[in-house]
Write an enzyme that holds these catalytic residues in place. Structure first.
Site, PDB file in Angstrom:
ATOM      1  NE  ARG A 112      -4.245  -1.726   1.669  1.00 45.51           N
ATOM      2  CZ  ARG A 112      -4.370  -2.868   2.314  1.00 45.51           C
ATOM      3  NH1 ARG A 112      -3.506  -3.164   3.273  1.00 45.51           N
ATOM      4  NH2 ARG A 112      -5.333  -3.700   2.015  1.00 45.51           N
ATOM      5  CE  LYS A 134      -0.095  13.913 -14.964  1.00 49.07           C
ATOM      6  NZ  LYS A 134      -0.249  14.426 -16.338  1.00 49.07           N
ATOM      7  CD  GLU A 176       8.393  17.119 -22.358  1.00 51.98           C
ATOM      8  OE1 GLU A 176       7.783  18.089 -21.869  1.00 51.98           O
ATOM      9  OE2 GLU A 176       7.807  16.107 -22.804  1.00 51.98           O
ATOM     10  CE  LYS A 220       5.662  17.812 -14.134  1.00 56.53           C
ATOM     11  NZ  LYS A 220       5.780  16.574 -14.842  1.00 56.53           N
ATOM     12  CD  GLU A 230      -3.152  16.587 -16.450  1.00 55.64           C
ATOM     13  OE1 GLU A 230      -2.161  15.945 -16.072  1.00 55.64           O
ATOM     14  OE2 GLU A 230      -3.618  16.527 -17.585  1.00 55.64           O
ATOM     15  NE  ARG A 234       0.906  17.193 -13.303  1.00 51.95           N
ATOM     16  CZ  ARG A 234       1.489  16.386 -12.437  1.00 51.95           C
ATOM     17  NH1 ARG A 234       1.029  16.329 -11.184  1.00 51.95           N
ATOM     18  NH2 ARG A 234       2.500  15.634 -12.774  1.00 51.95           N
ATOM     19  CG  ASN A 238      -0.859  17.529 -20.980  1.00 58.30           C
ATOM     20  OD1 ASN A 238       0.106  16.917 -20.567  1.00 58.30           O
ATOM     21  ND2 ASN A 238      -2.066  17.399 -20.449  1.00 58.30           N
ATOM     22  CG  HIS A 241       2.894  16.549 -24.304  1.00 60.71           C
ATOM     23  ND1 HIS A 241       3.644  17.699 -24.272  1.00 60.71           N
ATOM     24  CD2 HIS A 241       3.658  15.591 -23.717  1.00 60.71           C
ATOM     25  CE1 HIS A 241       4.801  17.443 -23.679  1.00 60.71           C
ATOM     26  NE2 HIS A 241       4.835  16.177 -23.340  1.00 60.71           N
ATOM     27  CG  HIS A 245       0.416  11.902 -26.432  1.00 58.67           C
ATOM     28  ND1 HIS A 245      -0.254  12.492 -25.391  1.00 58.67           N
ATOM     29  CD2 HIS A 245       1.665  11.645 -25.972  1.00 58.67           C
ATOM     30  CE1 HIS A 245       0.568  12.589 -24.345  1.00 58.67           C
ATOM     31  NE2 HIS A 245       1.717  12.078 -24.674  1.00 58.67           N
ATOM     32  CG  HIS A 260       7.654  11.983 -25.374  1.00 59.64           C
ATOM     33  ND1 HIS A 260       6.313  12.029 -25.674  1.00 59.64           N
ATOM     34  CD2 HIS A 260       7.840  12.878 -24.363  1.00 59.64           C
ATOM     35  CE1 HIS A 260       5.714  12.902 -24.883  1.00 59.64           C
ATOM     36  NE2 HIS A 260       6.616  13.429 -24.078  1.00 59.64           N
TER      37      HIS A 260
HETATM   38  N1  GLY Z   1       4.149  15.362 -17.945  1.00 56.97           N
HETATM   39  C1  GLY Z   1       3.064  16.171 -17.649  1.00 56.97           C
HETATM   40  C2  GLY Z   1       2.705  16.179 -16.206  1.00 56.97           C
HETATM   41  O1  GLY Z   1       3.468  15.715 -15.388  1.00 56.97           O
HETATM   42  O2  GLY Z   1       1.639  16.612 -15.869  1.00 56.97           O
END
Ligand code: GLY
Length: 350
Positions: A112, A134, A176, A220, A230, A234, A238, A241, A245, A260
């Protein structure tokens, strides 16, 4: 937001581990950074152990987008279990974004949840993947479909790791870095980046690069602190992106070799063109962004038509009917998120 340390080497990693009372340490790393781990990480981890009886355990992984799967996360959990990891154990993940995404996911579900931290070794992970909590793996052909929001105890960036990064990977990561400054351009970081990066492959000015990485990490970090899950802001991260994608999806289908970071570069130019077409960005912004990215040795011309990309976007898991979120650029340092219909004329371009 937990600490983000930006240093040249790992000589302060022991202190960072001690700061959070790391206990028994499990080090997982990408096989490509074995030398960096042996030379810089393991001794620091050993020195951080309080208890002389305690040991560090290591796990070397072969890392790829295909292996970014639940099966690999299961293997990590199995290694943790068989090596005796308990709730007080600490996982230290060393590598790029795939390594940190998978290791963070394993740590967030093992018993957990156990504590973990990242030492990112690619430019892309230093300014993006290793910040913001993330975690995740690909599932049934969908990228990052399974995962958690779970923050590392710290992110320790040692810019010396970049010295061994292949040039193509370094350049991919530049997109990035530049993206961060298109979102927030504090202290003219965008201008500094597009001045410094074209010369990076010929010989690094590591201090200036370190300052830019610090600035990007701060962009960031700030956004994630304000909007961890998000819900709104946030989404700005993107930028480029939605197009990227779709480019990556078509590249996979066509067995084309596009990373990427390269897709993000092309995607940001397309986002700028879309912004111009909507009258949000001043005319010329897309061309000037394209020239800046190209000078940094990034690819800027997408091999697919906008209509082909729109076809792929419509099938994406995040599409809401024919509506998709795009990050639009008003100016360098000023972006906005809008949900747009793929039936707009812009998306019909062949
Ligand atoms: N890579 C985008 C984010 O971490 O929200």
């Amino acid at each position: 937001m937990n600490p983000i340390y930006v240093k040249y080497d790992c000589s302060s990693l022991e202190a960072a581990l001690r700061e959070c009372g790391a206990g028994r340490i499990f080090v997982i790393y990408d096989e490509n950074v074995r030398q960096f781990v042996e030379e810089q990480v393991l001794l620091e981890a050993l020195n951080a152990l309080d208890d002389e009886e305690s040991t560090i355990e290591i796990y070397e992984m072969a890392v790829s987008e295909e292996k970014k799967s639940l099966a690999t996360v299961e293997s990590i959990c199995q290694w943790l279990l068989e090596s005796g990891a308990d709730r007080k154990s600490f996982l230290l993940a060393v590598g790029g974004g795939i390594t940190s995404d998978m290791a963070g996911f394993a740590a967030s579900i093992y018993m957990r949840g156990i504590r973990f931290a990242y030492v990112p070794t690619t430019l892309l992970s230093m300014v993006d993947a290793a910040i913001g909590g993330k975690t995740g793996v690909n599932f049934l052909d969908y990228k990052n479909m399974l995962g958690t929001f779970c923050e590392p105890q710290f992110t320790y960036i040692a810019t010396s790791a970049l010295e061994t990064l292949p040039a193509r990977d370094f350049i991919g990561g530049e997109s990035e870095l530049i993206k961060s400054f298109i979102i927030e351009n504090n202290d003219e970081a965008y201008e500094r980046a597009v001045k410094l990066l074209p010369a990076m492959t010929e010989g690094a000015n590591i201090d200036e690069l370190t300052a830019l990485i610090q600035a990007a990490a701060a962009v960031k970090g700030g956004i994630v602190t304000r909007d961890f899950r998000e819900g709104g802001e946030r989404r700005k991260l993107n930028l480029g992106h939605t197009f990227a994608h779709a480019i990556e999806h078509l590249a996979r289908e066509n067995k084309a070799d596009i990373t990427h970071g390269e897709a993000v570069s092309m995607g940001m130019v397309m986002a700028a063109r879309l912004s111009e077409s909507l009258g949000i960005a001043p005319e010329g912004l897309a061309d000037s962004l394209k020239a800046d990215l190209a000078a940094c040795h990034l690819p800027v011309d997408c091999p697919y038509t906008v209509a082909q990309l729109a076809g792929a976007m419509g099938k994406d898991k995040k599409a809401d009917g024919d509506k998709v979120n795009f990050v639009l650029i008003r100016a360098i340092g000023d972006v906005t998120v809008e949900k747009l219909s793929l039936s707009l004329p812009f998306f019909n371009q062949e």
